[in-house]
Design an enzyme around this catalytic site. Sequence first.
Site, mmCIF file in Angstrom:
data_model
loop_
_atom_site.group_PDB
_atom_site.id
_atom_site.type_symbol
_atom_site.label_atom_id
_atom_site.label_comp_id
_atom_site.label_asym_id
_atom_site.label_seq_id
_atom_site.Cartn_x
_atom_site.Cartn_y
_atom_site.Cartn_z
ATOM 1 N N LYS A 175 8.381 -4.194 -13.500
ATOM 2 C CA LYS A 175 7.277 -4.677 -14.339
ATOM 3 C C LYS A 175 6.044 -4.815 -13.444
ATOM 4 O O LYS A 175 5.915 -5.753 -12.672
ATOM 5 C CB LYS A 175 7.572 -6.025 -14.990
ATOM 6 C CG LYS A 175 6.591 -6.234 -16.158
ATOM 7 C CD LYS A 175 6.242 -7.650 -16.461
ATOM 8 C CE LYS A 175 5.186 -8.287 -15.644
ATOM 9 N NZ LYS A 175 3.815 -7.708 -15.726
ATOM 10 N N GLY A 228 4.465 -12.324 -6.040
ATOM 11 C CA GLY A 228 3.324 -12.854 -6.784
ATOM 12 C C GLY A 228 2.970 -14.242 -6.291
ATOM 13 O O GLY A 228 3.268 -14.615 -5.153
ATOM 14 N N SER A 229 2.374 -15.018 -7.168
ATOM 15 C CA SER A 229 1.869 -16.332 -6.755
ATOM 16 C C SER A 229 3.001 -17.349 -6.647
ATOM 17 O O SER A 229 4.054 -17.211 -7.291
ATOM 18 C CB SER A 229 0.849 -16.815 -7.784
ATOM 19 O OG SER A 229 1.485 -16.957 -9.039
ATOM 20 N N THR A 230 2.758 -18.374 -5.852
ATOM 21 C CA THR A 230 3.776 -19.413 -5.665
ATOM 22 C C THR A 230 4.064 -20.131 -6.984
ATOM 23 O O THR A 230 5.220 -20.421 -7.302
ATOM 24 C CB THR A 230 3.308 -20.397 -4.570
ATOM 25 O OG1 THR A 230 3.282 -19.663 -3.335
ATOM 26 C CG2 THR A 230 4.244 -21.584 -4.421
ATOM 27 N N GLY A 233 6.276 -17.964 -9.067
ATOM 28 C CA GLY A 233 7.563 -17.859 -8.364
ATOM 29 C C GLY A 233 8.420 -19.090 -8.590
ATOM 30 O O GLY A 233 9.631 -18.989 -8.842
ATOM 31 N N GLU A 250 8.653 -13.399 -2.971
ATOM 32 C CA GLU A 250 7.634 -13.156 -1.929
ATOM 33 C C GLU A 250 6.327 -13.677 -2.501
ATOM 34 O O GLU A 250 5.761 -13.072 -3.411
ATOM 35 C CB GLU A 250 7.531 -11.665 -1.621
ATOM 36 C CG GLU A 250 8.779 -11.060 -0.996
ATOM 37 C CD GLU A 250 8.890 -11.295 0.501
ATOM 38 O OE1 GLU A 250 7.855 -11.526 1.154
ATOM 39 O OE2 GLU A 250 10.018 -11.257 1.016
ATOM 40 N N CYS A 284 -1.265 -10.606 1.003
ATOM 41 C CA CYS A 284 -0.519 -11.854 1.219
ATOM 42 C C CYS A 284 -0.440 -12.243 2.688
ATOM 43 O O CYS A 284 -0.460 -13.414 3.023
ATOM 44 C CB CYS A 284 0.878 -11.730 0.624
ATOM 45 S SG CYS A 284 1.801 -10.347 1.297
ATOM 46 N N GLU A 385 -4.728 -20.862 -0.847
ATOM 47 C CA GLU A 385 -4.843 -19.398 -0.775
ATOM 48 C C GLU A 385 -6.050 -18.957 -1.611
ATOM 49 O O GLU A 385 -6.143 -19.293 -2.792
ATOM 50 C CB GLU A 385 -3.578 -18.745 -1.332
ATOM 51 C CG GLU A 385 -3.604 -17.232 -1.188
ATOM 52 C CD GLU A 385 -2.381 -16.552 -1.800
ATOM 53 O OE1 GLU A 385 -2.012 -16.882 -2.926
ATOM 54 O OE2 GLU A 385 -1.816 -15.670 -1.127
HETATM 55 P P1 NAD Z 1 1.031 -13.584 -10.394
HETATM 56 O O1 NAD Z 1 2.057 -14.576 -9.950
HETATM 57 O O2 NAD Z 1 -0.003 -14.028 -11.327
HETATM 58 O O3 NAD Z 1 1.752 -12.334 -11.098
HETATM 59 C C1 NAD Z 1 2.716 -11.548 -10.442
HETATM 60 C C2 NAD Z 1 3.537 -10.810 -11.473
HETATM 61 O O4 NAD Z 1 4.282 -11.760 -12.231
HETATM 62 C C3 NAD Z 1 2.722 -10.014 -12.491
HETATM 63 O O5 NAD Z 1 3.391 -8.811 -12.792
HETATM 64 C C4 NAD Z 1 2.713 -10.925 -13.696
HETATM 65 O O6 NAD Z 1 2.540 -10.245 -14.930
HETATM 66 C C5 NAD Z 1 4.097 -11.536 -13.612
HETATM 67 N N1 NAD Z 1 4.268 -12.808 -14.305
HETATM 68 C C6 NAD Z 1 3.327 -13.751 -14.542
HETATM 69 N N2 NAD Z 1 3.868 -14.769 -15.242
HETATM 70 C C7 NAD Z 1 5.166 -14.470 -15.431
HETATM 71 C C8 NAD Z 1 6.242 -15.122 -16.075
HETATM 72 N N3 NAD Z 1 6.092 -16.307 -16.666
HETATM 73 N N4 NAD Z 1 7.455 -14.521 -16.090
HETATM 74 C C9 NAD Z 1 7.627 -13.330 -15.479
HETATM 75 N N5 NAD Z 1 6.641 -12.643 -14.862
HETATM 76 C C10 NAD Z 1 5.423 -13.222 -14.839
HETATM 77 O O7 NAD Z 1 0.425 -12.971 -9.049
HETATM 78 P P2 NAD Z 1 -0.761 -11.914 -8.900
HETATM 79 O O8 NAD Z 1 -2.032 -12.632 -9.225
HETATM 80 O O9 NAD Z 1 -0.416 -10.663 -9.631
HETATM 81 O O10 NAD Z 1 -0.711 -11.568 -7.335
HETATM 82 C C11 NAD Z 1 -1.340 -12.331 -6.347
HETATM 83 C C12 NAD Z 1 -0.333 -13.242 -5.675
HETATM 84 O O11 NAD Z 1 0.734 -12.467 -5.155
HETATM 85 C C13 NAD Z 1 -0.920 -13.974 -4.481
HETATM 86 O O12 NAD Z 1 -0.504 -15.308 -4.491
HETATM 87 C C14 NAD Z 1 -0.315 -13.251 -3.283
HETATM 88 O O13 NAD Z 1 -0.205 -14.014 -2.119
HETATM 89 C C15 NAD Z 1 1.024 -12.883 -3.829
HETATM 90 N N6 NAD Z 1 1.596 -11.771 -3.053
HETATM 91 C C16 NAD Z 1 2.631 -12.047 -2.195
HETATM 92 C C17 NAD Z 1 3.176 -11.027 -1.418
HETATM 93 C C18 NAD Z 1 4.310 -11.294 -0.447
HETATM 94 O O14 NAD Z 1 4.923 -10.344 0.018
HETATM 95 N N7 NAD Z 1 4.584 -12.538 -0.087
HETATM 96 C C19 NAD Z 1 2.675 -9.729 -1.538
HETATM 97 C C20 NAD Z 1 1.637 -9.485 -2.419
HETATM 98 C C21 NAD Z 1 1.104 -10.523 -3.187
#
Ligand code: NAD
Length: 491
Positions: A175, A228-230, A233, A250, A284, A385
Amino acid sequence: MKKIGPIINGEELDFTGGDTVDVINPATGEVIARQLCCNSECVNEIVESSKKAFNSEEWQRMSPAGRGHCLTRLADLVEAHSEELAGLELQDTGKPVSQLKNSEIPLTASIVRFYAGAADKIEGRVKSASTGTFQFTMYEPYGVVAGILPWNYPLVNVAMKIAPALAAGNAIIIKPSVDTPLTSVAFAKLCIKAGIPKGIVNVALGKGSSTGQSLIEHPDIKKISFTGSTAIGQQIQRQAVDQMKAVNLELGGKNALIVFADADLDKAANAAIISAFVNAGQLCVSCSRLLVEESVASEFQAILKEKVNKLIVGDPNNEDTLVGPMITKAQYETALDYIKIASDEGCKVISGGKKMNLPNMAGGFWIEPTILSGVKADMRVATEEIFGPVLSIISFKDEAEAVKISNSVMYGLSGSVWTTDGSRSMRMVKALNTGIIWVNCMMEGYPQTPLPPHKMSGTGVELGLEGMMAYCKQKSAVMSYDNKATVGWNL
Ligand code: NAD
């Protein structure tokens, strides 16, 4: 207008009915495509297709080396389609073409190739056993897993999920972020071309709150690999408990690049600039906190200012461009808010600090590479962040203070230390509470080096052989061969 749909069983879903979301080119603000999103019925259909493909004779009988051959062909196809992939990613994210061609496309191919070679290296262990029994532990795929992606590195991230999951023998549903779906769909099509059976890689398009949630809640998905975001997560981990799903998270980072007075200051400054401003800071592992030893702070600041002024920000199609736009409007607004917060907190903007209006790209999400001085370790810009082109300079007195400041944030993803003192390097590696530490370098070591997040940056591991093993569950067996084994503990 270009239209894209979910990939189910090797086919792109037809474009009739259903919710759609437009895809925006962040360099210009223009709509470049329309995507067809998956509702919960569509997710159910995708999971059924994945289950069928996972259990098929074709996949179950394919040897680990056979999976590796498929991945080798996939890596070759990534290279053969590099122009097309770079073009899609450029439109979808505004990343500079040089960054895509010289870094992200080769990295994507090398991640896939690494796991191609790893597919037949999964080894269990034979255990010491009492006479009459043979005992071993082996690794098996989970079955159907889901890979949920952020928008900052869509192509690299899709490879980082698909390649290890397949090397370990799983079927995967991707996704992508609703903001950046183009390369996930293109990559899934290349998987079919590479000979990966249909349904082993499916793609569910849509928003996190609907499509993502349906995947999290589906009982037949046994593992979630989320980047994605903490905040999201944490939510996913809480929900995964109900069905005891395995999760790999992650998440965010607030990483420090630490420069001691004895460092090669010019090289350290290059690293600080690249780390903070590559991908417009939407990375990240980027070091958005720059910790500089007091005695060289003003000298270092002058070097930085000179270098940041040379960064070419602008048209992503220009081969010389180094910094592109923010990838989403929401993140553009967040980063601008943080620059305002920094000023309110008393920081000084020594470079950049404003939105940019570029000719012919007036609707784009552009921010000047921004450097803040006078930042205190406990300010919001130094602890939260930002995920944008904002670098905060914090000075420190000695090694102990550098460690204390670096470890004071809730995140623990990466760090970079610059010093010519070998003993200090080792002490810093030991003292910093992050998943990866670069010494006198930055962002080296992919794809063989794992990235295991610490603290609120996540749990589990991606990349390296460890990243493939994270897609396996363990099974132990104890086999009696002389009929003398008893029921109970044979001590
Ligand atoms: P986000 O958490 O908003 O979204 C990430 C993904 O999760 C998207 O595909 C989104 O549609 C999905 N999502 C959102 N809500 C959900 C839910 N309730 N259930 C299931 N899926 C859901 O993050 P973002 O804004 O897309 O990305 C930026 C963040 O990602 C930053 O915090 C960055 O640090 C982190 N990031 C971490 C790494 C790592 O390896 N640690 C790498 C890249 C990005």
